[in-house]
Design a protein around this motif. Structure first.
Motif, PDB file in Angstrom:
ATOM      1  N   ALA A  49       0.654  -1.239   0.227  1.00 11.23           N
ATOM      2  CA  ALA A  49       0.020   0.068   0.109  1.00 11.23           C
ATOM      3  C   ALA A  49       0.840   1.145   0.073  1.00 11.23           C
ATOM      4  O   ALA A  49       0.503   2.205  -0.673  1.00 11.23           O
ATOM      5  CB  ALA A  49      -0.924   0.061   1.333  1.00 11.23           C
ATOM      6  N   ARG A  50       1.889   1.323   0.722  1.00  7.93           N
ATOM      7  CA  ARG A  50       2.740   2.445   0.962  1.00  7.93           C
ATOM      8  C   ARG A  50       3.463   2.821  -0.371  1.00  7.93           C
ATOM      9  O   ARG A  50       3.484   3.735  -1.005  1.00  7.93           O
ATOM     10  CB  ARG A  50       3.858   2.275   1.944  1.00  7.93           C
ATOM     11  CG  ARG A  50       3.360   2.628   3.318  1.00  7.93           C
ATOM     12  CD  ARG A  50       4.557   2.869   4.380  1.00  7.93           C
ATOM     13  NE  ARG A  50       5.458   1.776   4.247  1.00  7.93           N
ATOM     14  CZ  ARG A  50       5.527   0.527   5.103  1.00  7.93           C
ATOM     15  NH1 ARG A  50       4.474   0.636   5.953  1.00  7.93           N
ATOM     16  NH2 ARG A  50       6.252  -0.295   5.347  1.00  7.93           N
ATOM     17  N   THR A  51       3.912   1.734  -1.056  1.00 12.19           N
ATOM     18  CA  THR A  51       4.690   1.762  -2.340  1.00 12.19           C
ATOM     19  C   THR A  51       3.809   2.106  -3.577  1.00 12.19           C
ATOM     20  O   THR A  51       4.164   2.830  -4.589  1.00 12.19           O
ATOM     21  CB  THR A  51       5.343   0.455  -2.809  1.00 12.19           C
ATOM     22  OG1 THR A  51       4.580  -0.705  -2.640  1.00 12.19           O
ATOM     23  CG2 THR A  51       6.533   0.198  -1.805  1.00 12.19           C
ATOM     24  N   ARG A  52       2.511   1.853  -3.291  1.00 11.40           N
ATOM     25  CA  ARG A  52       1.442   2.268  -4.438  1.00 11.40           C
ATOM     26  C   ARG A  52       0.775   3.457  -4.155  1.00 11.40           C
ATOM     27  O   ARG A  52      -0.015   3.789  -5.004  1.00 11.40           O
ATOM     28  CB  ARG A  52       0.685   1.095  -4.934  1.00 11.40           C
ATOM     29  CG  ARG A  52       1.406  -0.091  -5.515  1.00 11.40           C
ATOM     30  CD  ARG A  52       0.434  -1.151  -5.609  1.00 11.40           C
ATOM     31  NE  ARG A  52       1.043  -2.185  -6.270  1.00 11.40           N
ATOM     32  CZ  ARG A  52       0.568  -3.535  -6.690  1.00 11.40           C
ATOM     33  NH1 ARG A  52      -0.747  -3.597  -6.743  1.00 11.40           N
ATOM     34  NH2 ARG A  52       1.201  -4.468  -7.348  1.00 11.40           N
ATOM     35  N   GLY A  53       0.883   4.122  -2.980  1.00  7.73           N
ATOM     36  CA  GLY A  53       0.432   5.275  -2.431  1.00  7.73           C
ATOM     37  C   GLY A  53      -1.199   4.802  -2.423  1.00  7.73           C
ATOM     38  O   GLY A  53      -2.191   5.796  -2.654  1.00  7.73           O
ATOM     39  N   ILE A  54      -1.475   3.835  -1.945  1.00  7.68           N
ATOM     40  CA  ILE A  54      -2.859   3.515  -1.491  1.00  7.68           C
ATOM     41  C   ILE A  54      -3.202   3.720   0.026  1.00  7.68           C
ATOM     42  O   ILE A  54      -2.431   3.480   0.763  1.00  7.68           O
ATOM     43  CB  ILE A  54      -3.153   1.830  -1.964  1.00  7.68           C
ATOM     44  CG1 ILE A  54      -2.715   1.806  -3.260  1.00  7.68           C
ATOM     45  CG2 ILE A  54      -4.552   1.362  -1.606  1.00  7.68           C
ATOM     46  CD1 ILE A  54      -2.772   0.329  -3.893  1.00  7.68           C
ATOM     47  N   ASP A  55      -4.540   4.026   0.324  1.00  9.98           N
ATOM     48  CA  ASP A  55      -4.684   4.516   1.662  1.00  9.98           C
ATOM     49  C   ASP A  55      -4.656   2.885   2.553  1.00  9.98           C
ATOM     50  O   ASP A  55      -5.478   2.035   2.093  1.00  9.98           O
ATOM     51  CB  ASP A  55      -6.547   4.778   1.757  1.00  9.98           C
ATOM     52  CG  ASP A  55      -6.553   5.099   2.986  1.00  9.98           C
ATOM     53  OD1 ASP A  55      -6.128   4.999   4.135  1.00  9.98           O
ATOM     54  OD2 ASP A  55      -7.956   5.289   3.103  1.00  9.98           O
ATOM     55  N   ALA A  56      -4.088   2.980   3.533  1.00 15.10           N
ATOM     56  CA  ALA A  56      -3.672   1.634   4.278  1.00 15.10           C
ATOM     57  C   ALA A  56      -5.057   1.178   4.923  1.00 15.10           C
ATOM     58  O   ALA A  56      -5.125   0.274   5.409  1.00 15.10           O
ATOM     59  CB  ALA A  56      -2.684   2.022   5.461  1.00 15.10           C
ATOM     60  N   GLY A  57      -6.126   2.151   5.157  1.00 15.08           N
ATOM     61  CA  GLY A  57      -7.352   1.761   5.689  1.00 15.08           C
ATOM     62  C   GLY A  57      -7.926   0.590   4.750  1.00 15.08           C
ATOM     63  O   GLY A  57      -8.947  -0.018   5.483  1.00 15.08           O
ATOM     64  N   ARG A  58      -7.510   0.564   3.680  1.00 18.21           N
ATOM     65  CA  ARG A  58      -8.290  -0.462   2.867  1.00 18.21           C
ATOM     66  C   ARG A  58      -7.636  -1.998   3.160  1.00 18.21           C
ATOM     67  O   ARG A  58      -8.246  -3.030   2.895  1.00 18.21           O
ATOM     68  CB  ARG A  58      -7.923  -0.228   1.402  1.00 18.21           C
ATOM     69  CG  ARG A  58      -8.712   0.954   0.727  1.00 18.21           C
ATOM     70  CD  ARG A  58      -8.874   0.637  -0.699  1.00 18.21           C
ATOM     71  NE  ARG A  58      -9.273  -0.420  -1.219  1.00 18.21           N
ATOM     72  CZ  ARG A  58     -10.826  -0.948  -1.072  1.00 18.21           C
ATOM     73  NH1 ARG A  58     -11.738  -0.021  -0.519  1.00 18.21           N
ATOM     74  NH2 ARG A  58     -11.114  -2.118  -1.505  1.00 18.21           N
ATOM     75  N   ILE A  59      -6.645  -2.117   3.828  1.00 17.29           N
ATOM     76  CA  ILE A  59      -6.171  -3.261   4.227  1.00 17.29           C
ATOM     77  C   ILE A  59      -6.985  -4.377   5.184  1.00 17.29           C
ATOM     78  O   ILE A  59      -7.145  -5.417   4.653  1.00 17.29           O
ATOM     79  CB  ILE A  59      -4.731  -3.248   5.017  1.00 17.29           C
ATOM     80  CG1 ILE A  59      -3.730  -2.570   4.244  1.00 17.29           C
ATOM     81  CG2 ILE A  59      -4.354  -4.440   5.499  1.00 17.29           C
ATOM     82  CD1 ILE A  59      -2.470  -2.177   4.837  1.00 17.29           C
ATOM     83  N   ASP A  60      -7.670  -3.778   6.073  1.00 21.02           N
ATOM     84  CA  ASP A  60      -8.771  -4.774   6.736  1.00 21.02           C
ATOM     85  C   ASP A  60      -9.767  -4.971   6.065  1.00 21.02           C
ATOM     86  O   ASP A  60     -10.199  -6.213   6.042  1.00 21.02           O
ATOM     87  CB  ASP A  60      -9.359  -3.852   7.927  1.00 21.02           C
ATOM     88  CG  ASP A  60      -8.386  -3.487   9.093  1.00 21.02           C
ATOM     89  OD1 ASP A  60      -7.380  -4.502   9.166  1.00 21.02           O
ATOM     90  OD2 ASP A  60      -8.458  -2.565   9.789  1.00 21.02           O
ATOM     91  N   HIS A  61     -10.279  -4.366   5.233  1.00 24.72           N
ATOM     92  CA  HIS A  61     -11.329  -4.544   4.014  1.00 24.72           C
ATOM     93  C   HIS A  61     -10.992  -5.716   3.207  1.00 24.72           C
ATOM     94  O   HIS A  61     -11.521  -6.780   2.900  1.00 24.72           O
ATOM     95  CB  HIS A  61     -11.725  -3.536   3.413  1.00 24.72           C
ATOM     96  CG  HIS A  61     -12.799  -3.776   2.350  1.00 24.72           C
ATOM     97  ND1 HIS A  61     -14.206  -4.302   2.683  1.00 24.72           N
ATOM     98  CD2 HIS A  61     -12.838  -4.137   1.080  1.00 24.72           C
ATOM     99  CE1 HIS A  61     -14.936  -4.575   1.750  1.00 24.72           C
ATOM    100  NE2 HIS A  61     -14.148  -4.430   0.668  1.00 24.72           N
ATOM    101  N   ALA A  62      -9.760  -5.590   2.526  1.00 21.28           N
ATOM    102  CA  ALA A  62      -9.177  -6.524   1.760  1.00 21.28           C
ATOM    103  C   ALA A  62      -9.179  -7.941   2.493  1.00 21.28           C
ATOM    104  O   ALA A  62      -9.326  -8.924   1.996  1.00 21.28           O
ATOM    105  CB  ALA A  62      -7.897  -6.218   1.144  1.00 21.28           C
TER     106      ALA A  62
END
Length: 310
Positions: free
Chosen positions: A108-121
């Motif tokens: 997520a950090r390397t792709r600039g993605i909101d870390a808040g999506r991790i739990d949902h994924a």
């Protein structure tokens, strides 16, 4: 905007062989995948499934034909739609000593993605509770589900999975099947390349079957299987029931303790003929061909691989 998520027209891919000839991997392929649900992409090994997927993702160049994702011509327009596409095509590369969650956090950090999506994924692929285990301790099925979770970080509208159950045991196959079904029901369009026909039949809404790089059949699974005119019939007195049904014009064959009755008439006629003679049904079931039968019939002459063109 087109209501087709994936569309190819006259798609062709040639490879130069060591002997100077050409091998045709994909030929005149017209593929249409509607939005929503799970679409199976089926064919024998070497039939061109992976090559087609690689061309759609810009990983291989088409020799001829056109491709569209979400109505946008690719590969030229791929940068504009790639954020809507998730894909698991090759073995995922994760750090074995990191936990599942740490691997997703790094991604997520390397792709600039909101870390808040991790739990949902993680929840979507049922890895909540195992996300703090090290990746190297995961089963093969869990590793595949983490790979799918990685693609879900950017909330794709289209997910492309190339043989996601290869090498998995029955439990792992069931886990992946459940994950794919959940995604399809949530509105994600899933293109599932697979050769495990029983699994595909359970989760796919529509399928495309190819052989030697060309389309053999495409449509909704129910339509490809067709309506049944054969019924499995069980009664207490099979001999008498068979006699009555044959007299009434039905074709009857014994089948391991039951009868197979073939007719173009409605099944209610079977009930009526037997009921009028006080014979009551214990079972009356339509016998439909399964997807494997249809697949084998279509690909029986296609599994030898593509020929070489001089």
């Amino acid at each position: 905007m087109s209501d087709l998520v994936i569309e190819t027209t006259g798609l062709r891919k040639e490879f130069r062989t060591r002997r100077g000839g050409l091998r045709v991997a994909v030929q005149s392929l017209d593929l249409a995948v509607p939005a929503g649900g799970v679409h199976g992409f089926l064919g024998p090994n070497g039939s061109g499934k992976t090559t087609t997927i690689r061309m759609l993702l810009g990983l291989a160049r088409a020799t001829k034909g056109s491709m569209r994702l979400f109505g946008t011509a690719v590969p030229h327009g791929l940068p504009g739609v790639i954020d809507q596409v998730g894909a698991v095509v090759e073995s995922p590369k994760f750090s074995p000593n990191f936990t599942g969650r740490q691997n997703l956090q790094l991604l997520a950090r390397t792709r600039g993605i909101d870390a808040g999506r991790i739990d949902h994924a993680l929840a979507t692929v049922s890895l909540t509770g195992r996300d703090r285990d090290r990746y190297k301790s995961y089963s093969l099925g869990m590793k595949q589900r983490l790979a799918i979770a990685a693609t879900l970080l950017k909330d794709p509208a289209l997910l492309i999975l190339d043989e996601p159950t290869n090498g998995l045991d029955p439990a792992g196959i069931r886990e992946i099947r459940d994950t794919i079904r959940t995604l399809g029901e949530a509105g994600v369009t899933v293109l599932l390349s697979s050769h495990i026909l029983a699994e595909v039949q359970q989760i796919c809404d529509s399928v495309t079957i190819i052989g030697n790089g060309r389309m053999l059949a495409s449509g909704r699974v129910d339509d490809l299987l067709g309506a049944s005119n054969v019924y499995r019939v069980r009664v207490t007195d099979h001999e008498r029931a068979a006699h009555l049904l044959e007299e009434a014009g039905f074709a009857v064959e014994p089948d391991h303790g039951v009868m197979r009755v073939e007719t173009d008439r409605p099944p209610a006629d079977i009930t009526r003929v037997l009921g009028e003679s006080q014979l009551w049904l214990e079972e009356l079931t339509a016998v439909r061909p399964d997807l494997e039968t249809v697949f084998l019939e279509l690909t029986s002459g296609e599994a030898l691989g593509q020929g070489e063109v001089k």
